[in-house]
Scaffold this active site. Structure first.
Site, mmCIF file in Angstrom:
data_model
loop_
_atom_site.group_PDB
_atom_site.id
_atom_site.type_symbol
_atom_site.label_atom_id
_atom_site.label_comp_id
_atom_site.label_asym_id
_atom_site.label_seq_id
_atom_site.Cartn_x
_atom_site.Cartn_y
_atom_site.Cartn_z
ATOM 1 N N ARG A 37 14.754 13.169 23.608
ATOM 2 C CA ARG A 37 15.499 14.557 23.382
ATOM 3 C C ARG A 37 15.519 15.229 24.453
ATOM 4 O O ARG A 37 15.848 16.561 24.590
ATOM 5 C CB ARG A 37 14.697 15.279 22.449
ATOM 6 C CG ARG A 37 15.053 14.739 21.040
ATOM 7 C CD ARG A 37 14.006 15.584 19.935
ATOM 8 N NE ARG A 37 14.227 14.914 18.641
ATOM 9 C CZ ARG A 37 14.705 15.402 17.711
ATOM 10 N NH1 ARG A 37 15.342 16.843 17.860
ATOM 11 N NH2 ARG A 37 14.777 14.922 16.418
ATOM 12 N N TYR A 80 18.963 17.094 26.104
ATOM 13 C CA TYR A 80 19.424 17.913 25.321
ATOM 14 C C TYR A 80 18.653 19.226 25.307
ATOM 15 O O TYR A 80 18.942 20.363 25.840
ATOM 16 C CB TYR A 80 19.519 17.454 23.677
ATOM 17 C CG TYR A 80 20.162 18.607 23.004
ATOM 18 C CD1 TYR A 80 21.674 19.117 22.924
ATOM 19 C CD2 TYR A 80 19.765 19.135 21.877
ATOM 20 C CE1 TYR A 80 22.179 19.937 22.328
ATOM 21 C CE2 TYR A 80 20.158 20.218 21.121
ATOM 22 C CZ TYR A 80 21.329 20.459 21.156
ATOM 23 O OH TYR A 80 22.322 21.542 20.429
ATOM 24 N N VAL A 126 20.393 14.875 9.321
ATOM 25 C CA VAL A 126 19.873 14.531 7.938
ATOM 26 C C VAL A 126 20.672 15.118 6.689
ATOM 27 O O VAL A 126 20.750 14.409 5.951
ATOM 28 C CB VAL A 126 18.474 15.249 7.874
ATOM 29 C CG1 VAL A 126 18.468 16.940 7.943
ATOM 30 C CG2 VAL A 126 17.724 14.817 6.778
ATOM 31 N N VAL A 127 21.759 16.001 7.052
ATOM 32 C CA VAL A 127 22.533 16.562 5.914
ATOM 33 C C VAL A 127 23.356 15.351 5.638
ATOM 34 O O VAL A 127 23.648 14.889 4.516
ATOM 35 C CB VAL A 127 22.892 17.742 6.368
ATOM 36 C CG1 VAL A 127 23.721 18.293 5.088
ATOM 37 C CG2 VAL A 127 21.954 18.904 6.162
ATOM 38 N N PHE A 143 22.043 11.979 4.381
ATOM 39 C CA PHE A 143 21.220 12.226 2.806
ATOM 40 C C PHE A 143 22.634 12.243 2.025
ATOM 41 O O PHE A 143 22.495 11.631 1.044
ATOM 42 C CB PHE A 143 20.482 13.179 2.769
ATOM 43 C CG PHE A 143 19.006 13.010 3.318
ATOM 44 C CD1 PHE A 143 18.764 11.762 3.753
ATOM 45 C CD2 PHE A 143 18.004 14.068 3.194
ATOM 46 C CE1 PHE A 143 17.380 11.671 4.326
ATOM 47 C CE2 PHE A 143 16.690 13.584 3.670
ATOM 48 C CZ PHE A 143 16.313 12.390 4.290
ATOM 49 N N GLY A 193 8.229 12.118 5.779
ATOM 50 C CA GLY A 193 9.109 13.184 5.363
ATOM 51 C C GLY A 193 8.236 14.612 5.239
ATOM 52 O O GLY A 193 8.673 15.407 4.541
ATOM 53 N N GLN A 245 7.643 16.371 8.020
ATOM 54 C CA GLN A 245 8.134 17.204 8.962
ATOM 55 C C GLN A 245 9.003 18.252 8.221
ATOM 56 O O GLN A 245 9.751 18.136 7.217
ATOM 57 C CB GLN A 245 9.146 16.574 9.897
ATOM 58 C CG GLN A 245 10.138 15.904 9.657
ATOM 59 C CD GLN A 245 10.375 14.631 9.075
ATOM 60 O OE1 GLN A 245 9.118 14.350 8.293
ATOM 61 N NE2 GLN A 245 10.951 13.607 9.253
HETATM 62 N N1 UDP Z 1 15.761 12.731 9.226
HETATM 63 C C1 UDP Z 1 15.543 11.801 8.227
HETATM 64 N N2 UDP Z 1 16.249 10.894 7.766
HETATM 65 C C2 UDP Z 1 17.934 10.605 8.434
HETATM 66 C C3 UDP Z 1 18.032 11.566 9.318
HETATM 67 C C4 UDP Z 1 16.875 12.595 9.813
HETATM 68 O O1 UDP Z 1 14.361 11.779 7.667
HETATM 69 O O2 UDP Z 1 18.429 9.861 7.861
HETATM 70 C C5 UDP Z 1 14.896 13.703 9.657
HETATM 71 C C6 UDP Z 1 14.559 13.671 11.002
HETATM 72 O O3 UDP Z 1 13.637 12.941 11.542
HETATM 73 C C7 UDP Z 1 14.300 15.070 11.349
HETATM 74 C C8 UDP Z 1 14.971 15.954 10.172
HETATM 75 O O4 UDP Z 1 15.336 14.965 9.237
HETATM 76 O O5 UDP Z 1 12.729 15.371 10.961
HETATM 77 C C9 UDP Z 1 16.325 16.672 10.758
HETATM 78 O O6 UDP Z 1 16.823 15.775 11.464
HETATM 79 P P1 UDP Z 1 18.525 16.147 12.221
HETATM 80 O O7 UDP Z 1 18.575 14.750 13.033
HETATM 81 O O8 UDP Z 1 19.340 16.657 11.232
HETATM 82 O O9 UDP Z 1 18.026 17.134 13.099
HETATM 83 P P2 UDP Z 1 16.802 17.807 13.877
HETATM 84 O O10 UDP Z 1 16.251 18.802 13.274
HETATM 85 O O11 UDP Z 1 15.684 16.750 14.233
HETATM 86 O O12 UDP Z 1 17.232 18.119 15.435
#
Ligand code: UDP
Length: 323
Positions: free
Chosen positions: A156, A159, A201-202, A205, A221, A223
């Site tokens: 990361r 970024y 994640v949005v 999921f 899960g 975090q």
């Molecule tokens: N995440 C997950 N499953 C997925 C995609 C993301 O559990 O299919 C988790 C990811 O590990 C993180 C959180 O969801 O802890 C948010 O991830 P995202 O990629 O949306 O953005 P971030 O907040 O990490 O920049």
């Protein structure tokens, strides 16, 4: 903004804004809000992660002009500009893993070009920064005076460090060239126009739930994240630009939840039959994240209004149309 440029925009009826990344998720929502508030918007995008679909509805709108360009190249624009909103950047973890050099370039060279434009035009400048500058935070919730915990050489880093550099360059232009600058630190945001496959994640999921496939929860899960609906975020950013603070301001929703809780919410909200599948946690995935928004409340009189259930309903509706 200098006195000279305030006077210029006072006589001009229609403020003129430049939005870099205008075809992206946030850039396109920002463009819509600016046009609705009377701005003329010059949108710039090179479509690396943006999509023409996000701005197609603006075709023929007399308050919008589009330029296809990579903002790491010199930005030449004729005529006055009152506001520069620098939103161009890959912004999802899989995007910046695939495009690490573009990510570093747009955060550094692209910010330099956008600041140069603001300086030349005596325009106000706003940089879209991020909660990622706090890294895997050791302070919780995150306040703007926290300096962060970033692994510079991790996946990361491209970024996080690009955005940290962008903030530093923004402050240098503010101090050295007296450019009126604004820094918004954006926390997790969701809503229509996110890309179905951007890996965040949005969309991940929701699309899995709508297809009754397992929801891929990373790690256990546990975090945490805090999700802000896009219209709330854009309103906060607009208010920040119109304020007179050059200090960074967090904009996000302080309502924090675990990723596992979030997965269950999505299953409920979609009425899906999906189960949960646990997958390995990506390297350097921040364990917790929640904005402290006291500064936004005090300076901007802003706080999020859209409840998660309502925001998810609108977002799920959008993704149903895409699947
Ligand atoms: N995440 C997950 N499953 C997925 C995609 C993301 O559990 O299919 C988790 C990811 O590990 C993180 C959180 O969801 O802890 C948010 O991830 P995202 O990629 O949306 O953005 P971030 O907040 O990490 O920049």
């Amino acid at each position: 903004m200098s006195r000279k440029s305030s006077a210029k925009s006072a006589v001009r009826k229609q403020p003129r804004s430049v939005v870099t990344g205008a075809a992206g998720f946030l850039g396109s929502h920002l463009t819509d809000l600016l046009i609705s508030r009377g701005h003329f918007v010059i949108g710039i995008d090179n479509f690396v992660t943006g999509s023409v679909d996000n701005i197609a509805h603006l075709g023929g709108n007399p308050s919008f002009k589009f330029i296809q360009q990579d903002v790491t190249e010199f930005i030449f624009l004729e005529g006055p500009v009152d506001y520069v909103w620098h939103f161009a950047s890959p912004a999802s973890p899989i995007d910046y893993l695939e495009l690490p050099i573009q990510t570093l370039k747009v955060g550094s060279l692209g910010t330099h070009k956008a600041l140069g434009l603001a300086k030349l035009k005596e325009a106000r400048f706003l940089i879209a920064s991020t909660s990622e500058i706090y890294g895997d935070p050791l302070q919780h919730p995150q306040r703007e005076d926290y300096w962060g915990n970033v692994n510079t050489i991790g996946p990361r880093g491209c970024y996080d460090e690009a955005k940290r550099f962008a903030e530093a360059l923004t402050m240098a232009y503010h101090r050295e060239h007296a450019v009126a600058t604004r820094i918004v630190r954006i926390f997790n945001t969701y809503g229509p126009r996110m890309r179905l496959h951007d890996g965040r994640v949005v969309p991940a999921f929701i699309s899995q739930a709508l297809k009754n496939q397992p929801l891929t929860v990373f790690g256990e899960g546990q975090q945490t994240r805090s999700f802000c609906y896009v219209s709330d975020l854009i309103e906060g950013i607009y208010r920040l630009m119109m304020s007179n603070t050059s200090e960074p301001v967090n904009i996000g929703n302080p309502s924090e939840m675990t990723v596992l809780e979030f997965a269950r919410d999505i299953i409920r909200a979609t009425g899906s039959k999906s189960r949960i599948a646990f997958k390995p946690l990506p390297q350097d995935d921040p364990r917790q994240r929640q904005p402290n928004i006291d500064r936004a409340r005090q300076i901007l009189g802003w706080e999020p209004k859209v409840k998660l259930a309502e925001g998810l309903t609108r977002t799920i509706e959008y993704f149903r149309g895409k699947i």
